[in-house]
Design a protein around this motif. Sequence first.
Motif, PDB file in Angstrom:
ATOM      1  N   MET A   1       0.842  -1.179   0.000  1.00  0.00           N
ATOM      2  CA  MET A   1       0.000   0.000   0.000  1.00  0.00           C
ATOM      3  C   MET A   1       0.891   1.246   0.000  1.00  0.00           C
ATOM      4  SD  MET A   1      -2.960   1.413  -0.055  1.00  0.00           S
ATOM      5  CE  MET A   1      -4.400   0.627   0.571  1.00  0.00           C
ATOM      6  N   SER A   2       0.550   2.197  -0.824  1.00  0.00           N
ATOM      7  CA  SER A   2       1.311   3.425  -0.944  1.00  0.00           C
ATOM      8  C   SER A   2       1.105   4.319   0.274  1.00  0.00           C
ATOM      9  CB  SER A   2       0.874   4.171  -2.198  1.00  0.00           C
ATOM     10  OG  SER A   2       1.539   5.404  -2.292  1.00  0.00           O
ATOM     11  N   THR A   3       2.184   4.898   0.758  1.00  0.00           N
ATOM     12  CA  THR A   3       2.074   5.919   1.788  1.00  0.00           C
ATOM     13  C   THR A   3       2.202   7.296   1.153  1.00  0.00           C
ATOM     14  OG1 THR A   3       4.437   5.781   2.241  1.00  0.00           O
ATOM     15  CG2 THR A   3       2.971   4.421   3.609  1.00  0.00           C
ATOM     16  N   PHE A   4       2.403   7.316  -0.154  1.00  0.00           N
ATOM     17  CA  PHE A   4       2.491   8.571  -0.883  1.00  0.00           C
ATOM     18  C   PHE A   4       1.084   9.013  -1.276  1.00  0.00           C
ATOM     19  CE2 PHE A   4       6.805   7.551  -0.877  1.00  0.00           C
ATOM     20  CZ  PHE A   4       7.553   8.620  -1.340  1.00  0.00           C
ATOM     21  N   THR A   5       0.883  10.306  -1.322  1.00  0.00           N
ATOM     22  CA  THR A   5      -0.408  10.867  -1.700  1.00  0.00           C
ATOM     23  C   THR A   5      -0.677  10.614  -3.172  1.00  0.00           C
ATOM     24  OG1 THR A   5      -0.150  12.599  -0.048  1.00  0.00           O
ATOM     25  CG2 THR A   5      -1.766  12.996  -1.795  1.00  0.00           C
ATOM     26  N   LEU A   6      -1.871  10.138  -3.461  1.00  0.00           N
ATOM     27  CA  LEU A   6      -2.342   9.997  -4.840  1.00  0.00           C
ATOM     28  C   LEU A   6      -3.221  11.221  -5.107  1.00  0.00           C
ATOM     29  CD1 LEU A   6      -3.236   6.200  -4.824  1.00  0.00           C
ATOM     30  CD2 LEU A   6      -1.266   7.287  -5.922  1.00  0.00           C
TER      31      LEU A   6
END
Length: 182
Positions: A1-6
């Motif tokens: 899971m991405s912890t970067f903002t989409l």
Amino acid sequence: MSTFTLHTVETAPESSKAILEGAQKQMGAIPGLYAVMAESPQILQAYTQLHQQFTATSFDAQELTVVWQTINVEHGCRYCVPAHTAIANSMNVDSALTEALRNQQPMPTDKLQALHDFTLAMVRERGNVTAEQTAAFFAAGYSQQQVLEIILGLSQKVISNYVNHVAKTPVDPMFEPFSWTK
């Protein structure tokens, strides 16, 4: 899971919004890669400019696909391999070529194999290719121009592959039918 903002058009920094709007209009959605890159307008702009420049090179659709997918597969990019499979399909690239690249199988022609081999050497050797590798590339019908164009394509792919690795960009629904694992 991405912890970067989409990012969406609404949440993106002002300097990223036009590119996101253009992508949404052209593709019907904002690709996850663009959504992540939007955090830094400079990387989003650089990536999209490199993409435009690379697609304007002397390479045809098959050759572009060979360079992109050779790099994507070697870097193990689980986002870019499916995305470039979809792009290859939209450019009417033979699916047999795309599948050969995805599965690290021989190319359908000697010339495409030479392009694949030289691109792979560029990636693995970080540009320190041998005189023999360069001579084999030239013997296949390529020139100094294409050596430089591979470096351009490699620049584009380093940005996207590394961003996707760091951000763990989720594969977009439009690319899911082409999912890939190394």
